[in-house]
Design an enzyme around this catalytic site. Structure first.
Site, PDB file in Angstrom:
ATOM      1  N   ARG A 129     -10.640  -0.171  15.115  1.00  0.00           N
ATOM      2  CA  ARG A 129     -10.698   0.593  13.873  1.00  0.00           C
ATOM      3  C   ARG A 129     -11.725  -0.095  12.984  1.00  0.00           C
ATOM      4  NH1 ARG A 129      -4.730   1.363  11.322  1.00  0.00           N
ATOM      5  NH2 ARG A 129      -5.381  -0.563  10.352  1.00  0.00           N
TER       6      ARG A 129
ATOM      7  N   TYR B  14      15.448  30.336   5.550  1.00  0.00           N
ATOM      8  CA  TYR B  14      14.316  31.123   6.050  1.00  0.00           C
ATOM      9  C   TYR B  14      14.408  31.314   7.561  1.00  0.00           C
ATOM     10  CZ  TYR B  14      11.699  30.466   1.671  1.00  0.00           C
ATOM     11  OH  TYR B  14      11.284  30.470   0.369  1.00  0.00           O
TER      12      TYR B  14
ATOM     13  N   MET C 272      11.232  24.216   0.982  1.00  0.00           N
ATOM     14  CA  MET C 272      10.517  23.274   0.126  1.00  0.00           C
ATOM     15  C   MET C 272      11.473  22.554  -0.831  1.00  0.00           C
ATOM     16  SD  MET C 272       7.297  23.907  -2.438  1.00  0.00           S
ATOM     17  CE  MET C 272       6.285  24.675  -1.209  1.00  0.00           C
TER      18      MET C 272
ATOM     19  N   LYS D 100       0.848  -1.204   0.000  1.00  0.00           N
ATOM     20  CA  LYS D 100       0.000   0.000   0.000  1.00  0.00           C
ATOM     21  C   LYS D 100       0.883   1.253   0.000  1.00  0.00           C
ATOM     22  CE  LYS D 100      -0.328  -0.426   5.040  1.00  0.00           C
ATOM     23  NZ  LYS D 100      -1.173  -0.894   6.159  1.00  0.00           N
TER      24      LYS D 100
END
Ligand SMILES: *Cc1c(COP(=O)(O)O)cnc(C)c1O
Length: 372
Positions: free
Chosen positions: A131, A259, A307, A36
């Site tokens: 769950r 930053y 980023m 997955k």
């Protein structure tokens, strides 16, 4: 020049991890490779193929689309969709000829209405995860019988999932004690079903959890479910994450990097910029809080993770040039950095580190350095 960011995935390592896991299974137990979330960031189809080559006989995913992706890649063994399937996702799940999981009459009816060929259904008991699944053993037995008698449906399995196999074996034992008699009852009534419960941690910890099939995810990628050094359990990390020094520049006392000026040089030093950032999955929490391997040595990441870039401090004297490769996860000379170490630094787990490597990072597949 190296690529700005690159995840190298050793398919031979995945193959060996599966073989190593199979070695310690209770005789007769099969291995289902969980692929997955794009194979935990490694790439679902290549990871699935490597796991099958290593001896896995089933695959599991979380969603219908993930099952469809495996089929589109030409992968034919059983694929179990473990997650909840909405009405909208039913058609793609069944078109992928996936095994599905049921815990309610409502879902069994929806399945029956959509079934165009026999659909294999696994009934799920919630033995303590809290769950998905039914908490009610009587209802699990009722659903199993309902599936058996409903045209178009086939009772394929019975399953549960452990909440604490990685960190609380006592509660895992409570769940096992709840599941085992119900599994035995179901197997008596429906002798052909596949009973399964174990994730990687349970598989490694206790053979009593193995039943007919174990569902291993994290360990097939060579990552440790208990967040320890994978070597201790003979697991071999398959993924390395690389970047390179795009710029190296002299930095004077008082000059900053990144930053928010969260790093200010105390003395003369050399700062290198690596063109990889949180847009690639290098989490911002690593700001001033991890190391990067370059030319066989460790250097601190300094300043804020952007980023698209990070900065590292090479120290006051360096002969490292722009273009030099850098390693965030993996080995470089005698140094090694694991996903477990990185996870520990930011209070998360190795699963999140590898799943977080974004789509922007190309995956390069190889087998022990040779062609994939
Ligand atoms: C993800 C998942 C697994 C695999 O867990 P690992 O800890 O990665 O081995 C097994 N079973 C279910 C139901 C899951 O959701």
């Amino acid at each position: 020049m190296p690529l700005r960011a690159l995840a190298r995935v050793n398919l031979a390592a995945i193959e060996r991890n599966v073989t190593r896991l199979k070695r310690d299974l209770t005789p007769g137990t099969e291995l289902c490779a969980v692929v997955k979330a794009d194979g935990y960031g490694h790439g679902a189809a290549p990871a699935a193929a490597a796991a099958l080559a290593g001896g896995a006989s089933w695959l599991a995913v979380a969603t219908a689309d993930e099952a469809a992706e495996l089929r589109a890649a030409g992968i034919s063994p059983r694929v179990l969709v473990m997650g909840a399937i909405s009405d909208a996702e039913l058609a793609p799940a069944l078109a992928a000829d996936a095994d599905v999981v049921a815990w309610s009459e409502h879902f069994v009816s929806a399945l029956a209405a959509h079934a165009e060929r026999p659909v294999r259904v696994h009934v799920k008991l919630d033995s303590g995860m809290g769950r998905l699944g039914t908490r009610d053993a009587g209802e699990a037995l009722h659903l199993a019988e309902l599936i058996r008698v409903t045209p178009g449906l086939e009772l394929a399995g019975a399953m549960t999932h452990f909440a604490t196999a990685d960190d609380d074996p006592a509660f895992m034992a409570v769940q096992l004690a709840a599941f085992a008699p119900i599994a035995a009852d179901l197997r008596r009534r429906y002798p052909g079903i596949v009973v399964h419960a174990a994730n990687s941690a349970a598989t490694l910890r206790d053979p009593a959890t193995h039943f007919d099939l174990v569902r291993c995810g994290i360990a097939i990628y060579g990552l440790d479910p208990m967040q320890e050094d994978p070597r201790a359990r003979e697991l071999e990390p398959a993924l390395e994450l690389h970047s390179y020094l795009a710029a190296v520049k002299a930095t004077a006392p008082g000059q900053s990097a990144g930053y928010g000026r969260r790093f200010v040089a105390a003395g003369e030093t050399w700062i290198a910029t690596l063109p990889i950032g949180y847009g690639d999955g290098v989490r911002r929490a690593f700001s001033n809080n991890c190391e990067v391997l370059v030319a066989g040595r460790r250097y601190p990441l300094v300043g804020t993770v952007s980023m698209d870039n990070i900065t590292i401090d090479l120290g006051p004297e360096t002969d490292l040039e722009p273009g030099t490769p850098a390693t965030i996860i993996g080995t470089d000379g005698g140094e090694r950095q694991t996903a477990e170490t990185l996870a520990h630094l930011i209070a998360t787990i190795n699963y999140e580190i590898v799943c977080g490597i974004s789509r922007r990072v190309p995956r390069a597949y190889h087998r022990d350095g040779g062609p994939a």
